[in-house]
Structure formats: structure tokens, C-alpha cells
Design a protein around this motif. Structure first.
Motif, PDB file in Angstrom:
ATOM      1  N   LYS A   1       0.811  -1.437   0.050  1.00 29.93           N
ATOM      2  CA  LYS A   1      -0.150   0.006   0.027  1.00 29.93           C
ATOM      3  C   LYS A   1       0.842   1.234   0.050  1.00 29.93           C
ATOM      4  CE  LYS A   1      -3.980  -2.279   2.214  1.00 29.93           C
ATOM      5  NZ  LYS A   1      -4.703  -2.097   2.859  1.00 29.93           N
ATOM      6  N   ARG A   2       2.124   1.184   0.075  1.00 28.55           N
ATOM      7  CA  ARG A   2       3.046   2.274   0.078  1.00 28.55           C
ATOM      8  C   ARG A   2       3.408   2.547  -1.317  1.00 28.55           C
ATOM      9  NH1 ARG A   2       7.798   2.632  -1.334  1.00 28.55           N
ATOM     10  NH2 ARG A   2       9.148   4.297  -0.850  1.00 28.55           N
ATOM     11  N   HIS A   3       3.428   4.158  -1.475  1.00 28.47           N
ATOM     12  CA  HIS A   3       3.799   4.567  -2.758  1.00 28.47           C
ATOM     13  C   HIS A   3       4.672   5.782  -2.739  1.00 28.47           C
ATOM     14  CE1 HIS A   3       0.852   2.482  -5.192  1.00 28.47           C
ATOM     15  NE2 HIS A   3       0.098   2.554  -4.121  1.00 28.47           N
ATOM     16  N   PRO A   4       5.553   5.937  -3.295  1.00 27.13           N
ATOM     17  CA  PRO A   4       6.897   6.834  -2.982  1.00 27.13           C
ATOM     18  C   PRO A   4       6.261   8.083  -2.887  1.00 27.13           C
ATOM     19  CG  PRO A   4       7.567   5.026  -4.663  1.00 27.13           C
ATOM     20  CD  PRO A   4       6.089   4.898  -4.393  1.00 27.13           C
ATOM     21  N   SER A   5       6.494   9.050  -2.155  1.00 26.85           N
ATOM     22  CA  SER A   5       6.311  10.507  -2.157  1.00 26.85           C
ATOM     23  C   SER A   5       6.868  11.234  -3.450  1.00 26.85           C
ATOM     24  CB  SER A   5       6.632  11.289  -0.800  1.00 26.85           C
ATOM     25  OG  SER A   5       7.751  11.093  -0.781  1.00 26.85           O
ATOM     26  N   GLU A   6       7.992  10.951  -4.006  1.00 28.32           N
ATOM     27  CA  GLU A   6       8.579  11.491  -4.919  1.00 28.32           C
ATOM     28  C   GLU A   6       9.026  10.488  -5.870  1.00 28.32           C
ATOM     29  OE1 GLU A   6      11.654  14.560  -3.816  1.00 28.32           O
ATOM     30  OE2 GLU A   6      11.218  14.028  -1.797  1.00 28.32           O
ATOM     31  N   GLU A   7       8.445  10.910  -7.259  1.00 26.41           N
ATOM     32  CA  GLU A   7       9.099   9.801  -8.236  1.00 26.41           C
ATOM     33  C   GLU A   7       9.794  10.560  -9.350  1.00 26.41           C
ATOM     34  OE1 GLU A   7       5.282   6.519  -8.081  1.00 26.41           O
ATOM     35  OE2 GLU A   7       4.934   8.706  -9.084  1.00 26.41           O
ATOM     36  N   ILE A   8      10.308   9.631 -10.140  1.00 30.92           N
ATOM     37  CA  ILE A   8      11.177  10.240 -11.367  1.00 30.92           C
ATOM     38  C   ILE A   8      10.443   9.636 -12.535  1.00 30.92           C
ATOM     39  CG2 ILE A   8      13.088  10.324 -12.488  1.00 30.92           C
ATOM     40  CD1 ILE A   8      14.568   9.594  -9.745  1.00 30.92           C
ATOM     41  N   GLU A   9       9.990  10.238 -13.521  1.00 30.80           N
ATOM     42  CA  GLU A   9       9.102   9.689 -14.625  1.00 30.80           C
ATOM     43  C   GLU A   9      10.328   9.955 -15.784  1.00 30.80           C
ATOM     44  OE1 GLU A   9       5.218  10.161 -16.888  1.00 30.80           O
ATOM     45  OE2 GLU A   9       5.501  11.284 -14.987  1.00 30.80           O
ATOM     46  N   PHE A  10      10.161   8.989 -16.664  1.00 24.58           N
ATOM     47  CA  PHE A  10      11.183   8.893 -17.612  1.00 24.58           C
ATOM     48  C   PHE A  10      10.670   7.828 -18.921  1.00 24.58           C
ATOM     49  CE2 PHE A  10      13.001   6.159 -14.566  1.00 24.58           C
ATOM     50  CZ  PHE A  10      13.391   5.060 -15.217  1.00 24.58           C
ATOM     51  N   GLU A  11      11.205   7.986 -20.272  1.00 25.57           N
ATOM     52  CA  GLU A  11      10.755   7.160 -21.201  1.00 25.57           C
ATOM     53  C   GLU A  11      11.985   6.068 -21.235  1.00 25.57           C
ATOM     54  OE1 GLU A  11       8.592   6.853 -23.695  1.00 25.57           O
ATOM     55  OE2 GLU A  11       7.516   8.550 -22.816  1.00 25.57           O
ATOM     56  N   LEU A  12      11.555   4.888 -21.231  1.00 24.74           N
ATOM     57  CA  LEU A  12      12.265   3.732 -21.487  1.00 24.74           C
ATOM     58  C   LEU A  12      12.346   2.950 -22.506  1.00 24.74           C
ATOM     59  CD1 LEU A  12      14.500   2.071 -19.549  1.00 24.74           C
ATOM     60  CD2 LEU A  12      12.372   0.553 -18.692  1.00 24.74           C
ATOM     61  N   SER A  13      13.217   2.677 -23.506  1.00 24.24           N
ATOM     62  CA  SER A  13      13.107   1.829 -24.713  1.00 24.24           C
ATOM     63  C   SER A  13      13.204   0.417 -23.777  1.00 24.24           C
ATOM     64  CB  SER A  13      14.135   2.291 -25.497  1.00 24.24           C
ATOM     65  OG  SER A  13      14.096   1.397 -26.647  1.00 24.24           O
ATOM     66  N   ILE A  14      12.333  -0.449 -24.309  1.00 21.52           N
ATOM     67  CA  ILE A  14      12.484  -1.818 -23.529  1.00 21.52           C
ATOM     68  C   ILE A  14      11.848  -2.875 -24.438  1.00 21.52           C
ATOM     69  CG2 ILE A  14      10.401  -1.564 -22.404  1.00 21.52           C
ATOM     70  CD1 ILE A  14      11.652  -3.410 -20.259  1.00 21.52           C
ATOM     71  N   ASP A  15      12.859  -3.872 -24.752  1.00 20.63           N
ATOM     72  CA  ASP A  15      12.430  -5.119 -25.597  1.00 20.63           C
ATOM     73  C   ASP A  15      10.970  -5.513 -25.191  1.00 20.63           C
ATOM     74  OD1 ASP A  15      12.158  -8.308 -25.861  1.00 20.63           O
ATOM     75  OD2 ASP A  15      13.257  -7.432 -27.325  1.00 20.63           O
ATOM     76  N   SER A  16      10.032  -5.702 -26.093  1.00 17.71           N
ATOM     77  CA  SER A  16       8.600  -6.108 -25.788  1.00 17.71           C
ATOM     78  C   SER A  16       8.536  -7.350 -25.024  1.00 17.71           C
ATOM     79  CB  SER A  16       7.611  -6.270 -26.977  1.00 17.71           C
ATOM     80  OG  SER A  16       7.772  -5.083 -27.730  1.00 17.71           O
ATOM     81  N   VAL A  17       9.459  -8.455 -25.155  1.00 19.92           N
ATOM     82  CA  VAL A  17       9.502  -9.638 -24.367  1.00 19.92           C
ATOM     83  C   VAL A  17       9.790  -9.454 -22.995  1.00 19.92           C
ATOM     84  CG1 VAL A  17      10.537 -11.836 -24.047  1.00 19.92           C
ATOM     85  CG2 VAL A  17      10.145 -11.089 -26.210  1.00 19.92           C
ATOM     86  N   LEU A  18      10.780  -8.419 -22.734  1.00 17.32           N
ATOM     87  CA  LEU A  18      11.136  -8.031 -21.395  1.00 17.32           C
ATOM     88  C   LEU A  18      10.097  -7.266 -20.683  1.00 17.32           C
ATOM     89  CD1 LEU A  18      13.565  -8.267 -19.131  1.00 17.32           C
ATOM     90  CD2 LEU A  18      14.393  -6.284 -20.026  1.00 17.32           C
ATOM     91  N   TRP A  19       9.568  -6.634 -21.408  1.00 17.05           N
ATOM     92  CA  TRP A  19       8.374  -5.465 -20.961  1.00 17.05           C
ATOM     93  C   TRP A  19       7.263  -6.652 -20.494  1.00 17.05           C
ATOM     94  CZ3 TRP A  19       7.528  -1.457 -18.292  1.00 17.05           C
ATOM     95  CH2 TRP A  19       5.966  -0.941 -18.530  1.00 17.05           C
ATOM     96  N   HIS A  20       6.833  -7.605 -21.405  1.00 13.91           N
ATOM     97  CA  HIS A  20       5.721  -8.382 -20.885  1.00 13.91           C
ATOM     98  C   HIS A  20       5.988  -9.432 -19.997  1.00 13.91           C
ATOM     99  CE1 HIS A  20       2.860  -7.094 -24.170  1.00 13.91           C
ATOM    100  NE2 HIS A  20       3.892  -7.399 -25.003  1.00 13.91           N
ATOM    101  N   ALA A  21       7.506  -9.726 -19.882  1.00  6.36           N
ATOM    102  CA  ALA A  21       7.685 -10.634 -18.523  1.00  6.36           C
ATOM    103  C   ALA A  21       7.552  -9.688 -17.275  1.00  6.36           C
ATOM    104  CB  ALA A  21       9.154 -10.824 -18.709  1.00  6.36           C
ATOM    105  N   LEU A  22       7.883  -8.334 -17.363  1.00  8.33           N
ATOM    106  CA  LEU A  22       7.789  -7.476 -16.306  1.00  8.33           C
ATOM    107  C   LEU A  22       6.138  -7.393 -15.786  1.00  8.33           C
ATOM    108  CD1 LEU A  22       9.343  -5.815 -13.822  1.00  8.33           C
ATOM    109  CD2 LEU A  22       9.057  -3.944 -15.659  1.00  8.33           C
ATOM    110  N   LYS A  23       5.662  -7.240 -16.769  1.00 10.85           N
ATOM    111  CA  LYS A  23       4.081  -6.958 -16.633  1.00 10.85           C
ATOM    112  C   LYS A  23       3.500  -8.134 -16.041  1.00 10.85           C
ATOM    113  CE  LYS A  23       1.636  -5.113 -19.807  1.00 10.85           C
ATOM    114  NZ  LYS A  23       1.017  -4.661 -21.101  1.00 10.85           N
ATOM    115  N   ASP A  24       3.956  -9.498 -16.660  1.00 13.37           N
ATOM    116  CA  ASP A  24       3.324 -10.423 -16.195  1.00 13.37           C
ATOM    117  C   ASP A  24       3.758 -11.041 -14.584  1.00 13.37           C
ATOM    118  OD1 ASP A  24       2.063 -11.034 -18.360  1.00 13.37           O
ATOM    119  OD2 ASP A  24       3.672 -12.394 -19.193  1.00 13.37           O
TER     120      ASP A  24
END
Length: 125
Positions: free
Chosen positions: A64-87
Motif C-alpha cells: 500500500k506504500r507509494h513513493p512520495s517523490e517519483e522520477i518519470e522517464f521514457e524507457l526503451s525496452i524489448d517487448s518480451v522483457l516488458w511483458h515479462a515484467l508486466k506478467d
């Protein structure tokens, strides 16, 4: 095939990946980790899935914890790796942002402890 995704990372985790001290002091919000470091952290974390290391799963107490300060950025990621992270995030019942943060801190802790160097040397020998 690579895809570009907009991700958020807690400032503390971002600073840890960017080589900050991670000493509990107020993090520097504009310190963004390099994309290669974020990708390396994701791969390292997912590769450790079957390791049974106590710090590997996302901590129940932090769900239930969320960081109070966040860094937002673009990440170029392989689709397979992105789906593995999401899964994996779905399997652990956390958001992708939460798991990305955890993966970054997990990787930074391994670097700090010198265990990554040990693994590299073991692979070479």
C-alpha cells in the motif's frame, strides 16, 4: 522489437541505480538512472525468480506504500522483457511501477553487497 514506455520510479530507487549514496537523506529528484541500468535491474531481478532469495518477492508490507517523490522517464525496452515484467507484476499482485521500484532496489542492494561481482567471477571460473 523495442518499445518506448513511460515509467515512474521512486526517487530513492532511481538515485540508488544512478549511483547515489542511498543513505536515507532526501533523494535528488532530478537524478535519473541510465536506461541501461534500469534494463539491467529488470533482467537481473527476473533472472533471480527461481533463486528463493528472501528479498526477491515484493514485500507484503509495502503493497500500500507509494513513493512520495517519483522520477518519470521514457524507457526503451524489448517487448518480451516488458511483458515479462508486466506478467510478474500481475502474478505478485502489484503494479508494474511497484515491481520496477523493487527490482531497482533489489539490484542496487546486490551491487552494494558485491554479490554481482561474485556471480561474474563464478561465471568466468
Amino acid at each position: 522489437m523495442n518499445r518506448s514506455v513511460r515509467v515512474k520510479l521512486g526517487a530513492f530507487a532511481g538515485e540508488a541505480l544512478a549511483g547515489g549514496k542511498g543513505n536515507g537523506a532526501r533523494p535528488v529528484v532530478d537524478t535519473k538512472p541510465k536506461s541501461d541500468d534500469v534494463l539491467r535491474a529488470i533482467r537481473f531481478y527476473l533472472d533471480d525468480k527461481d533463486s528463493d532469495r528472501p528479498g526477491w518477492p515484493y514485500p507484503v508490507l509495502l503493497r500500500k506504500r507509494h513513493p512520495s517523490e517519483e522520477i518519470e522517464f521514457e524507457l526503451s525496452i524489448d517487448s518480451v522483457l516488458w511483458h515479462a515484467l508486466k506478467d510478474e507484476a500481475k502474478r505478485q499482485r502489484v503494479s508494474v511501477a511497484q515491481l520496477l521500484e523493487h527490482a531497482a532496489l533489489y539490484y542496487a542492494a546486490e551491487l552494494d553487497a558485491g554479490r554481482i561481482t561474485e556471480r561474474i567471477l563464478d561465471d568466468l571460473g
